[in-house]
Structures are given as structure tokens and as C-alpha cells.
Scaffold this motif. Structure first.
Motif, PDB file in Angstrom:
ATOM      1  N   TYR A   1     -24.795 -63.019 -22.803  1.00  0.00           N
ATOM      2  CA  TYR A   1     -24.038 -63.010 -24.057  1.00  0.00           C
ATOM      3  C   TYR A   1     -24.234 -61.696 -24.808  1.00  0.00           C
ATOM      4  CZ  TYR A   1     -23.606 -67.956 -23.041  1.00  0.00           C
ATOM      5  OH  TYR A   1     -23.334 -69.156 -22.422  1.00  0.00           O
ATOM      6  N   LEU A   2     -25.469 -61.160 -24.797  1.00  0.00           N
ATOM      7  CA  LEU A   2     -25.708 -59.867 -25.421  1.00  0.00           C
ATOM      8  C   LEU A   2     -24.931 -58.765 -24.707  1.00  0.00           C
ATOM      9  CD1 LEU A   2     -29.525 -59.981 -26.241  1.00  0.00           C
ATOM     10  CD2 LEU A   2     -27.668 -59.688 -27.876  1.00  0.00           C
ATOM     11  N   CYS A   3     -24.875 -58.859 -23.375  1.00  0.00           N
ATOM     12  CA  CYS A   3     -24.101 -57.881 -22.606  1.00  0.00           C
ATOM     13  C   CYS A   3     -22.620 -57.930 -22.997  1.00  0.00           C
ATOM     14  CB  CYS A   3     -24.242 -58.143 -21.104  1.00  0.00           C
ATOM     15  SG  CYS A   3     -25.857 -57.715 -20.419  1.00  0.00           S
ATOM     16  N   TRP A   4     -22.103 -59.131 -23.161  1.00  0.00           N
ATOM     17  CA  TRP A   4     -20.682 -59.293 -23.499  1.00  0.00           C
ATOM     18  C   TRP A   4     -20.393 -58.729 -24.889  1.00  0.00           C
ATOM     19  CZ3 TRP A   4     -16.785 -60.725 -20.374  1.00  0.00           C
ATOM     20  CH2 TRP A   4     -15.541 -61.004 -20.959  1.00  0.00           C
ATOM     21  N   VAL A   5     -21.283 -59.046 -25.850  1.00  0.00           N
ATOM     22  CA  VAL A   5     -21.117 -58.523 -27.211  1.00  0.00           C
ATOM     23  C   VAL A   5     -21.169 -57.002 -27.211  1.00  0.00           C
ATOM     24  CG1 VAL A   5     -22.246 -58.354 -29.475  1.00  0.00           C
ATOM     25  CG2 VAL A   5     -21.992 -60.580 -28.370  1.00  0.00           C
ATOM     26  N   HIS A   6     -22.090 -56.454 -26.408  1.00  0.00           N
ATOM     27  CA  HIS A   6     -22.266 -54.999 -26.362  1.00  0.00           C
ATOM     28  C   HIS A   6     -21.082 -54.303 -25.704  1.00  0.00           C
ATOM     29  CE1 HIS A   6     -24.045 -51.327 -24.310  1.00  0.00           C
ATOM     30  NE2 HIS A   6     -24.143 -51.059 -25.594  1.00  0.00           N
ATOM     31  N   GLU A   7     -20.704 -54.774 -24.525  1.00  0.00           N
ATOM     32  CA  GLU A   7     -19.668 -54.078 -23.759  1.00  0.00           C
ATOM     33  C   GLU A   7     -18.290 -54.206 -24.398  1.00  0.00           C
ATOM     34  OE1 GLU A   7     -19.956 -55.298 -19.691  1.00  0.00           O
ATOM     35  OE2 GLU A   7     -22.021 -54.576 -19.508  1.00  0.00           O
ATOM     36  N   ASN A   8     -18.058 -55.283 -25.120  1.00  0.00           N
ATOM     37  CA  ASN A   8     -16.765 -55.467 -25.794  1.00  0.00           C
ATOM     38  C   ASN A   8     -16.825 -55.117 -27.282  1.00  0.00           C
ATOM     39  OD1 ASN A   8     -14.916 -56.860 -23.670  1.00  0.00           O
ATOM     40  ND2 ASN A   8     -16.879 -57.915 -23.493  1.00  0.00           N
ATOM     41  N   LYS A   9     -17.988 -54.573 -27.685  1.00  0.00           N
ATOM     42  CA  LYS A   9     -18.187 -54.106 -29.064  1.00  0.00           C
ATOM     43  C   LYS A   9     -17.852 -55.182 -30.104  1.00  0.00           C
ATOM     44  CE  LYS A   9     -17.307 -49.366 -27.591  1.00  0.00           C
ATOM     45  NZ  LYS A   9     -18.726 -49.111 -27.304  1.00  0.00           N
ATOM     46  N   LEU A  10     -18.171 -56.435 -29.780  1.00  0.00           N
ATOM     47  CA  LEU A  10     -17.886 -57.534 -30.693  1.00  0.00           C
ATOM     48  C   LEU A  10     -18.756 -57.484 -31.944  1.00  0.00           C
ATOM     49  CD1 LEU A  10     -17.502 -60.475 -28.138  1.00  0.00           C
ATOM     50  CD2 LEU A  10     -15.724 -58.999 -29.108  1.00  0.00           C
ATOM     51  N   TYR A  11     -19.894 -56.786 -31.860  1.00  0.00           N
ATOM     52  CA  TYR A  11     -20.773 -56.679 -33.023  1.00  0.00           C
ATOM     53  C   TYR A  11     -20.070 -55.998 -34.194  1.00  0.00           C
ATOM     54  CZ  TYR A  11     -21.448 -51.999 -31.052  1.00  0.00           C
ATOM     55  OH  TYR A  11     -21.239 -50.730 -30.530  1.00  0.00           O
ATOM     56  N   LYS A  12     -19.043 -55.207 -33.904  1.00  0.00           N
ATOM     57  CA  LYS A  12     -18.322 -54.503 -34.967  1.00  0.00           C
ATOM     58  C   LYS A  12     -17.490 -55.457 -35.818  1.00  0.00           C
ATOM     59  CE  LYS A  12     -18.152 -49.987 -32.725  1.00  0.00           C
ATOM     60  NZ  LYS A  12     -17.313 -48.818 -32.361  1.00  0.00           N
ATOM     61  N   LEU A  13     -17.353 -56.712 -35.369  1.00  0.00           N
ATOM     62  CA  LEU A  13     -16.629 -57.712 -36.147  1.00  0.00           C
ATOM     63  C   LEU A  13     -17.517 -58.371 -37.193  1.00  0.00           C
ATOM     64  CD1 LEU A  13     -14.709 -59.475 -33.237  1.00  0.00           C
ATOM     65  CD2 LEU A  13     -13.849 -57.687 -34.766  1.00  0.00           C
ATOM     66  N   MET A  14     -18.831 -58.112 -37.127  1.00  0.00           N
ATOM     67  CA  MET A  14     -19.782 -58.711 -38.060  1.00  0.00           C
ATOM     68  C   MET A  14     -20.139 -57.723 -39.160  1.00  0.00           C
ATOM     69  SD  MET A  14     -22.427 -60.798 -35.607  1.00  0.00           S
ATOM     70  CE  MET A  14     -23.200 -61.546 -37.038  1.00  0.00           C
ATOM     71  N   LEU A  15     -20.610 -58.259 -40.287  1.00  0.00           N
ATOM     72  CA  LEU A  15     -21.050 -57.428 -41.395  1.00  0.00           C
ATOM     73  C   LEU A  15     -22.558 -57.284 -41.391  1.00  0.00           C
ATOM     74  CD1 LEU A  15     -18.818 -58.826 -44.303  1.00  0.00           C
ATOM     75  CD2 LEU A  15     -18.342 -56.921 -42.736  1.00  0.00           C
ATOM     76  N   ASP A  16     -23.020 -56.081 -41.696  1.00  0.00           N
ATOM     77  CA  ASP A  16     -24.464 -55.857 -41.751  1.00  0.00           C
ATOM     78  C   ASP A  16     -25.022 -56.355 -43.087  1.00  0.00           C
ATOM     79  OD1 ASP A  16     -23.885 -53.957 -43.708  1.00  0.00           O
ATOM     80  OD2 ASP A  16     -24.057 -52.260 -42.329  1.00  0.00           O
TER      81      ASP A  16
ATOM     82  N   ARG B   1     -21.580 -50.545 -37.144  1.00  0.00           N
ATOM     83  CA  ARG B   1     -21.120 -49.430 -36.320  1.00  0.00           C
ATOM     84  C   ARG B   1     -22.115 -49.129 -35.213  1.00  0.00           C
ATOM     85  NH1 ARG B   1     -20.260 -44.767 -40.480  1.00  0.00           N
ATOM     86  NH2 ARG B   1     -19.806 -43.617 -38.560  1.00  0.00           N
ATOM     87  N   SER B   2     -23.318 -49.688 -35.316  1.00  0.00           N
ATOM     88  CA  SER B   2     -24.381 -49.434 -34.349  1.00  0.00           C
ATOM     89  C   SER B   2     -24.854 -50.738 -33.725  1.00  0.00           C
ATOM     90  CB  SER B   2     -25.555 -48.739 -35.039  1.00  0.00           C
ATOM     91  OG  SER B   2     -26.726 -48.808 -34.255  1.00  0.00           O
ATOM     92  N   PHE B   3     -24.868 -50.778 -32.394  1.00  0.00           N
ATOM     93  CA  PHE B   3     -25.373 -51.960 -31.688  1.00  0.00           C
ATOM     94  C   PHE B   3     -26.856 -52.151 -31.970  1.00  0.00           C
ATOM     95  CE2 PHE B   3     -27.031 -53.956 -27.693  1.00  0.00           C
ATOM     96  CZ  PHE B   3     -26.417 -55.186 -27.859  1.00  0.00           C
ATOM     97  N   ALA B   4     -27.591 -51.030 -32.070  1.00  0.00           N
ATOM     98  CA  ALA B   4     -29.024 -51.114 -32.332  1.00  0.00           C
ATOM     99  C   ALA B   4     -29.290 -51.763 -33.689  1.00  0.00           C
ATOM    100  CB  ALA B   4     -29.645 -49.719 -32.278  1.00  0.00           C
ATOM    101  N   LYS B   5     -28.484 -51.435 -34.692  1.00  0.00           N
ATOM    102  CA  LYS B   5     -28.656 -52.026 -36.015  1.00  0.00           C
ATOM    103  C   LYS B   5     -28.329 -53.516 -35.990  1.00  0.00           C
ATOM    104  CE  LYS B   5     -27.368 -51.379 -40.876  1.00  0.00           C
ATOM    105  NZ  LYS B   5     -26.537 -50.613 -41.824  1.00  0.00           N
ATOM    106  N   TYR B   6     -27.271 -53.858 -35.257  1.00  0.00           N
ATOM    107  CA  TYR B   6     -26.910 -55.281 -35.084  1.00  0.00           C
ATOM    108  C   TYR B   6     -28.062 -56.049 -34.437  1.00  0.00           C
ATOM    109  CZ  TYR B   6     -25.151 -59.071 -32.079  1.00  0.00           C
ATOM    110  OH  TYR B   6     -24.996 -60.252 -31.399  1.00  0.00           O
ATOM    111  N   LEU B   7     -28.658 -55.472 -33.406  1.00  0.00           N
ATOM    112  CA  LEU B   7     -29.770 -56.127 -32.719  1.00  0.00           C
ATOM    113  C   LEU B   7     -30.924 -56.407 -33.678  1.00  0.00           C
ATOM    114  CD1 LEU B   7     -30.010 -54.093 -29.392  1.00  0.00           C
ATOM    115  CD2 LEU B   7     -29.403 -56.499 -29.602  1.00  0.00           C
ATOM    116  N   LYS B   8     -31.266 -55.395 -34.483  1.00  0.00           N
ATOM    117  CA  LYS B   8     -32.426 -55.522 -35.365  1.00  0.00           C
ATOM    118  C   LYS B   8     -32.165 -56.520 -36.477  1.00  0.00           C
ATOM    119  CE  LYS B   8     -36.503 -54.590 -36.878  1.00  0.00           C
ATOM    120  NZ  LYS B   8     -37.675 -55.102 -36.123  1.00  0.00           N
ATOM    121  N   GLU B   9     -31.000 -56.411 -37.131  1.00  0.00           N
ATOM    122  CA  GLU B   9     -30.742 -57.257 -38.285  1.00  0.00           C
ATOM    123  C   GLU B   9     -30.401 -58.694 -37.916  1.00  0.00           C
ATOM    124  OE1 GLU B   9     -29.163 -53.947 -41.534  1.00  0.00           O
ATOM    125  OE2 GLU B   9     -27.830 -55.572 -40.901  1.00  0.00           O
ATOM    126  N   GLN B  10     -29.644 -58.882 -36.850  1.00  0.00           N
ATOM    127  CA  GLN B  10     -29.188 -60.222 -36.503  1.00  0.00           C
ATOM    128  C   GLN B  10     -30.158 -60.979 -35.602  1.00  0.00           C
ATOM    129  OE1 GLN B  10     -26.535 -61.771 -37.796  1.00  0.00           O
ATOM    130  NE2 GLN B  10     -26.126 -59.969 -39.054  1.00  0.00           N
TER     131      GLN B  10
END
Length: 204
Positions: free
Chosen positions: A53-68, A75-84
Motif C-alpha cells: 500500500y505504501l508502494c502504491w501511494v508513493h508510485e501514484n503520488k496519492l500522498y499529494k491528495l492529503m493535507l499536511d 509535496r514530499s513523500f518523506a514528510k507524509y511518511l513522518k507526519e502520517q
């Protein structure tokens, strides 16, 4: 599994201090070994379950649909990983980049404990842009002339060229990685690549 030493003996004030220390150390090391075994098992189970699931979110940039946490889109996958998910950049990218490659190569017969970041840098674009079979082709082509126990990044790159597997850099990921470590490097990298979207991102 580590044997459990006798409890309490190491805390006997009447025992020889050397014996006290010996028993205490045995108990500490035994507890630590059992703790590490449980942690390693839990980590492996987490990667097996959450990894795809993390691979899918990363490769399809789905994290950009969420708010930090500041209310802006990630805008950063690394920031999404840390905060979420409270995951480090290293852990996240190992799951999304290294594990998928190991899951391709190991069933093909490759004996691998891990891949270096430079090996991943060569093989990951092949997986994303040409598929799993292409990754195996590159690995085994490089293995035919390898000089060490496994192909070096240079040998993998040579094999990729021999197989005519051209790949394009992931510009978006370069931008966010550089921005996280050195914002000024984004502009320099953008100028070198001369990609309009990258330049706009850097200027922003």
C-alpha cells in the motif's frame, strides 16, 4: 532462542560481585535477544502487510491528495511518511524502493540480503518503466560478467545499456528529495535538466 538464566542470583548482595555481574549480564542479553526477535518479527510483518500500500501511494503520488499538519497538500513523500505514519525517510524508501526489487530478484534465484542505494538507483527506474521481467534480465545479464559476489551498480548500468532499456529520471522525486536536504540545489538541478515543470517547481 536465548536460554533464560536463573533470576535473582545476580542481585544477591552476598554473592561474589563477579558472579553478580555475570548473571545480570546473562539476563540482560537474554531479554534483549528475545526483544529483538519480537521487534524483527513485527517489523517484517508490518512491511509485508503495509508495504504494497505504501508502494502504491508513493508510485501514484496519492500522498499529494492529503493535507499536511499545516493544512497544505503534501509535496514530499518523506514528510507524509513522518507526519502520517511516524516512519523515517530511510524506512519509507526502503519499503517503497528496495523491497519490491528484492521481491523480484529473490524468487528468480538471486541470493541477496540487501541492495545498495546505488544498485536501487539503477534498477528501480527499470522496474517502474519496463516491468519486473526487465529487472531480472538486467540482473542476470550483469551477473554473467560480474567480478564480485553480486553485480556492482556499474555492471548493472552496463547490462541495462546492453539490453537497450532506456529510462527517464523521476524528476518530481528529485525535486522533493533535493528540496528536503538543500533547497538551493533544486534550482541548480532544474537548470541542468532544463525541464519546465522542474524549473517552475524550483522557482515556486
Amino acid at each position: 532462542q536465548a536460554a533464560r538464566p536463573r533470576r535473582g542470583v545476580g542481585r544477591d548482595p552476598n554473592a561474589d560481585p563477579v558472579d553478580q555481574l555475570s548473571v545480570c549480564e546473562q539476563n540482560i542479553h537474554g531479554a534483549k535477544a528475545r526483544w529483538k526477535e519480537k521487534v524483527d518479527g513485527a517489523t517484517a510483518a508490518f512491511i509485508d502487510e503495509a508495504g504494497p500500500y505504501l508502494c502504491w501511494v508513493h508510485e501514484n503520488k496519492l500522498y499529494k491528495l492529503m493535507l499536511d499538519n499545516a493544512g497544505s497538500p503534501y509535496r514530499s513523500f518523506a514528510k507524509y511518511l513522518k507526519e502520517q505514519h511516524d516512519l523515517s525517510r530511510r524506512t519509507g524508501y526502503r519499503i517503497t524502493q528496495t523491497i519490491p526489487l528484492l521481491n523480484i530478484l529473490r524468487p528468480e534465484g538471486a541470493v541477496l540480503d540487501d541492495l545498495s542505494s546505488r544498485q536501487v538507483a539503477v534498477l528501480r527506474p527499470v522496474r517502474i518503466q519496463h516491468g519486473t521481467d526487465a529487472v531480472a534480465q538486467v540482473w542476470w545479464t550483469a551477473s554473467e560478467t560480474k567480478k564480485g559476489p553480486q553485480p556492482t551498480p556499474e555492471e548493472l548500468l552496463k547490462a541495462k545499456l546492453l539490453l537497450r532499456l532506456e529510462t527517464k529520471p523521476d524528476v518530481d522525486e528529485m525535486v522533493e528529495e533535493l528540496a528536503a536536504s538543500d533547497p538551493g540545489a533544486v534550482v541548480e538541478r532544474a537548470v541542468k535538466l532544463l525541464v519546465p515543470e522542474t524549473v517552475r517547481e524550483a522557482v515556486r
